[in-house]
Scaffold this active site. Structure first.
Site, PDB file in Angstrom:
ATOM      1  N   GLN A 142       0.922  -1.104   0.136  1.00 51.81           N
ATOM      2  CA  GLN A 142       0.024  -0.013   0.154  1.00 51.81           C
ATOM      3  C   GLN A 142       0.860   1.044  -0.054  1.00 51.81           C
ATOM      4  O   GLN A 142       1.684   1.429   1.070  1.00 51.81           O
ATOM      5  CB  GLN A 142      -1.020  -0.038   1.182  1.00 51.81           C
ATOM      6  CG  GLN A 142      -1.948  -1.089   1.289  1.00 51.81           C
ATOM      7  CD  GLN A 142      -1.361  -2.296   1.975  1.00 51.81           C
ATOM      8  OE1 GLN A 142      -0.384  -2.597   2.104  1.00 51.81           O
ATOM      9  NE2 GLN A 142      -2.421  -3.208   2.312  1.00 51.81           N
ATOM     10  N   GLN A 164      -0.482  -0.139  -5.576  1.00 50.75           N
ATOM     11  CA  GLN A 164      -1.634  -0.570  -4.653  1.00 50.75           C
ATOM     12  C   GLN A 164      -2.289   0.797  -3.866  1.00 50.75           C
ATOM     13  O   GLN A 164      -1.266   1.422  -3.406  1.00 50.75           O
ATOM     14  CB  GLN A 164      -1.268  -1.507  -3.806  1.00 50.75           C
ATOM     15  CG  GLN A 164      -2.443  -2.133  -2.900  1.00 50.75           C
ATOM     16  CD  GLN A 164      -2.043  -3.270  -2.284  1.00 50.75           C
ATOM     17  OE1 GLN A 164      -0.831  -3.704  -2.326  1.00 50.75           O
ATOM     18  NE2 GLN A 164      -2.742  -3.784  -1.230  1.00 50.75           N
ATOM     19  N   ASP A 165      -3.308   0.892  -4.092  1.00 46.10           N
ATOM     20  CA  ASP A 165      -3.842   2.159  -3.162  1.00 46.10           C
ATOM     21  C   ASP A 165      -3.725   3.478  -3.587  1.00 46.10           C
ATOM     22  O   ASP A 165      -3.400   4.483  -2.649  1.00 46.10           O
ATOM     23  CB  ASP A 165      -3.789   1.790  -1.507  1.00 46.10           C
ATOM     24  CG  ASP A 165      -4.134   0.606  -1.110  1.00 46.10           C
ATOM     25  OD1 ASP A 165      -5.029  -0.037  -1.840  1.00 46.10           O
ATOM     26  OD2 ASP A 165      -4.044   0.347   0.269  1.00 46.10           O
ATOM     27  N   ASP A 188      -6.950  -2.539  -5.897  1.00 39.33           N
ATOM     28  CA  ASP A 188      -7.656  -1.599  -5.041  1.00 39.33           C
ATOM     29  C   ASP A 188      -7.018  -0.285  -5.047  1.00 39.33           C
ATOM     30  O   ASP A 188      -7.031   0.394  -3.797  1.00 39.33           O
ATOM     31  CB  ASP A 188      -7.668  -1.995  -3.426  1.00 39.33           C
ATOM     32  CG  ASP A 188      -8.211  -3.566  -3.323  1.00 39.33           C
ATOM     33  OD1 ASP A 188      -8.926  -3.794  -4.185  1.00 39.33           O
ATOM     34  OD2 ASP A 188      -7.770  -4.290  -2.389  1.00 39.33           O
ATOM     35  N   ARG A 244     -14.443  -4.908  -5.479  1.00 38.25           N
ATOM     36  CA  ARG A 244     -14.543  -5.961  -4.423  1.00 38.25           C
ATOM     37  C   ARG A 244     -14.901  -5.107  -3.091  1.00 38.25           C
ATOM     38  O   ARG A 244     -14.360  -4.034  -2.789  1.00 38.25           O
ATOM     39  CB  ARG A 244     -13.283  -6.967  -4.253  1.00 38.25           C
ATOM     40  CG  ARG A 244     -12.074  -6.306  -3.663  1.00 38.25           C
ATOM     41  CD  ARG A 244     -11.014  -7.320  -3.393  1.00 38.25           C
ATOM     42  NE  ARG A 244      -9.830  -6.920  -3.358  1.00 38.25           N
ATOM     43  CZ  ARG A 244      -8.751  -7.466  -2.926  1.00 38.25           C
ATOM     44  NH1 ARG A 244      -8.989  -8.821  -2.347  1.00 38.25           N
ATOM     45  NH2 ARG A 244      -7.614  -7.044  -2.347  1.00 38.25           N
TER      46      ARG A 244
END
Length: 326
Positions: A142, A164-165, A188, A244
């Site tokens: 992250q 990521q993130d 994500d 998700r």
């Protein structure tokens, strides 16, 4: 005579005191010293606390290596870059990276997702345009580029780059509007609790993974809404899910979105928890392109009717305040 002079002096002094104090409505940041400040943070710090006038910070082209914070008491700030691709705010913190200052205010000796940001926005009525915000930590977990918690936030014609993130749209009470932006990442890379509209944005997946991970609460009518966007991918991305549920009541809707062939036919994932299928709200309307496999979508997602889709406009999701930006 002396008494008259004294009275005149006092009268003049009172007039001077009574004159309203004026505060600048704009600053310029330039690394070469030609502006008011050399760093963006210095300009933010110079804005009047609890300002009730919009203050524009013009940022000249350059790569600004800053971990920039817009605190809650600095409201109505507008960052305006000279050009989208050449005005760059960058940093490289990530979750798990040792904190050079030892332990932070939360007792952590390593950065977390929530402190890995390049730019943190806590002030209300923030806007940014014509610039790039990136996190260059790489594929180390992250690593947030932009973290927004303030209400009534607008990001226009910007690049948000990371892995990521990339974008953390945080806090339940925050409403955020992203228009004509380019957002890329791996896993994500659009996530959080806020109510958000993405309008005419290009969303680029870099690997096989998930685009949106909303954490919408049961109290919210909307979560993430994508309007007239395009989903594209790097050559490495062959199987990407639309979203998700980071939390059980996640809400994500795609309206009139062009989807590349990297989008998995099933469309949505339950994050290894079938119970989420009973609470998450995932829907589409008017999806186009090779990734728009309506008949193959998971049964617990929805295809909206035309009348239902009419409820998803920028104003209906975010409120009347956004009219000033449309």
């Amino acid at each position: 005579m002396k008494q008259f002079v004294l009275m005149a002096f006092l009268f003049t002094a009172l007039r001077v005191v009574a004159q309203p104090v004026t505060y600048p409505s704009s600053f310029t940041v330039a690394q070469d010293g030609s502006g008011d400040f050399r760093t963006i943070q210095e300009a933010v710090n110079a804005v009047r606390d609890l300002s009730q006038q919009r203050v524009t910070i013009h940022i000249k082209n350059g790569v600004y290596r800053e971990k920039l914070v817009i605190p809650s008491w600095k409201a109505m700030i507008r960052l305006s870059g000279e050009s989208r691709d050449s005005t760059i705010i960058t940093y490289d913190d990530y979750s798990g990276k040792p904190n050079p200052g030892g332990r932070d205010a939360f007792g952590k000796d390593k950065f977390t997702t929530y402190t890995s940001y390049t730019v943190l926005v806590q002030g209300n009525d923030f806007s940014a345009e014509n610039l790039t915000i990136r996190n260059t930590a790489g594929r180390v977990g992250q690593a947030v580029a932009l973290h927004v918690e303030g209400d009534r936030c607008v990001i226009a014609n910007c690049n948000l780059l990371g892995n990521q993130d990339t974008l953390y749209a945080g806090t339940e009470g925050s409403r955020q509007y992203y228009t004509h932006c380019f957002i890329e990442g791996t896993t994500d890379f659009i996530f959080g609790e806020a109510t958000v509209v993405f309008s005419h944005c290009v969303i680029r997946s870099l690997v096989n993974s998930f685009i949106a991970a909303a954490a919408t609460t049961p109290r919210q009518s909307f979560g993430f809404v994508f309007l007239d966007c395009r989903l594209v991918a790097d050559t490495a991305a062959k199987k990407v899910f639309l979203g998700r549920p980071w939390r059980p009541f996640a809400r994500t809707v795609y309206i009139r979105t062009e989807m590349g062939d990297h989008i998995a036919p099933a469309g949505w994932d339950n994050w290894r928890n079938p119970a989420n299928e009973q609470t998450a709200y995932y829907a589409e309307y008017g999806s186009t392109g090779p990734g728009a496999a309506m008949d193959a979508r998971v049964k617990w997602s929805r295809q909206l009717s035309a009348s239902e889709a009419k409820n998803y406009t920028v104003e209906s999701v975010l409120g009347d305040w956004v009219k000033n930006y449309l």
